[in-house]
Enzyme design. Structure first.
Site, short mmCIF file in Angstrom:
data_model
loop_
_atom_site.label_atom_id
_atom_site.label_comp_id
_atom_site.label_asym_id
_atom_site.label_seq_id
_atom_site.Cartn_x
_atom_site.Cartn_y
_atom_site.Cartn_z
N ARG A 186 42.97 43.98 40.47
CA ARG A 186 42.00 44.73 39.68
C ARG A 186 41.16 43.77 38.86
O ARG A 186 41.63 42.72 38.42
CB ARG A 186 42.70 45.72 38.74
CG ARG A 186 43.34 46.92 39.43
CD ARG A 186 42.27 47.86 39.97
NE ARG A 186 42.83 49.10 40.51
CZ ARG A 186 43.15 49.28 41.78
NH1 ARG A 186 42.99 48.28 42.65
NH2 ARG A 186 43.62 50.45 42.19
N HIS A 217 35.19 44.54 47.07
CA HIS A 217 36.40 45.38 46.96
C HIS A 217 36.79 45.95 48.33
O HIS A 217 37.00 47.14 48.50
CB HIS A 217 36.18 46.53 45.97
CG HIS A 217 37.48 47.04 45.39
ND1 HIS A 217 37.58 47.54 44.11
CD2 HIS A 217 38.72 47.14 45.93
CE1 HIS A 217 38.82 47.93 43.88
NE2 HIS A 217 39.54 47.70 44.97
#
Length: 307
Positions: free
Chosen positions: A222, A270
């Site tokens: 993250r 991502h």
């Protein structure tokens, strides 16, 4: 069995069709405000209103992904188990991505790409794998698979987790008391930790300073784990040679972000491990049926840990 489905930005039709096929005695519908009370909820980034309306009557809440940091920011219904996705095809993708990043750095392939654009023909110095120990923070389903994959290429592999783990071919560390030893033995750092209040901002100047000089950082967990300014400062000082980043505090990464202009940083949007719809669906349905039958289900989330 009554099942309500909500997926932010997604089409619930595939889920409803799969539920009808695999759980024939069930009733399933997509959530909308005022929807009937269900026994189970299948969700991805649900609104608070859904949890408020459905929460009291739910037997369990099934998250359609492995990451639950966004879900845990909401007010969850009390005493309702939350079950997360564990793999669904993501582990092999993550292993591919991390192995690529490790080898790309170790073999100086970025240098060769730059030389191609400059029309240069020059071999990079030979390097020894033993000089590039790979340390993996987080040894869950994904971290376990990544550690074993990296070890197949002959790199020394270290792993750190909150609780003790044993993985063949990996030197494991656990707990706060062994964290410094883990970092000191690491030259290529891979972050696969869950994002919790304890791990937020964990990759900061203090952590980066404990890695072996010339370290390389791979963040596939993250964006909130990384203090971005500290990484840039560590690159400027030479403590860190570079990084491959797949996650960011703000996504998409803003056009004026300094990461775009840092040649030592490689960026991907991502996509290191994307959920495979069919495998995701099958895993969640298996978990739901097992839970309803009173069987043990893996992937239960402990709110106090944050995962």
């Amino acid at each position: 069995m009554k099942i309500v489905v909500y997926s932010e930005g997604g089409n619930p039709a595939a889920w409803l069709a799969a539920i009808a096929q695999h759980i024939p005695n069930s009733q399933a519908w997509a959530w909308a405000p005022g929807a009937p009370q269900a026994d189970y909820a299948l969700v991805w980034r649900p609104p608070q209103q859904m949890l408020d309306e459905q929460g009291a009557g739910l037997k369990a809440l099934f998250n359609m992904g492995a990451g639950v940091d966004g879900l845990l920011q909401l007010q969850l219904p009390a005493n309702v188990p939350v079950v997360r996705l564990e793999d669904a095809g993501m582990a092999v993708q993550m292993a591919e991505y991390v192995c690529h990043a490790v080898i790309d750095h170790f073999r100086s392939l970025g240098q060769y790409r730059a030389q191609q654009l400059a029309g240069e023909w020059k071999l990079a110095p030979l390097r020894m794998r033993s000089d590039f120990p790979v340390g993996i923070m987080g040894l869950g389903v994904l971290g376990d698979r990544v550690a074993k994959a990296v070890a197949q290429f002959g790199f020394p592999v270290l792993g750190w987790s909150r609780s003790a783990k044993q993985i063949d071919g990996v030197q494991t560390f656990s707990g706060a008391e062994q964290f410094a030893d883990f970092l000191g033995g690491t030259r290529i750092l891979v972050n696969l930790l869950p994002l919790t209040p304890e791990t937020e901002n964990i990759i900061d100047s203090q952590l980066l300073g404990q890695l072996q000089r010339g370290a390389y950082v791979i963040n596939v967990a993250r964006g909130g784990h990384l203090v971005e300014a500290d990484l840039l400062a560590a690159i400027d000082s030479g403590q860190v040679a570079g990084a491959m980043l797949d996650v960011f505090r703000t996504e998409p990464l803003p056009a004026d972000h300094p990461f775009w202009r840092c040649p030592q940083i490689s960026i991907t949007p991502h996509g290191s491990a994307r959920t495979l719809p069919e495998e995701t669906l099958q895993q969640i349905l298996r978990k739901l049926q097992a839970f309803a039958a009173g069987e043990r289900v893996t992937g239960v989330v402990y709110a106090d840990r944050g995962y």
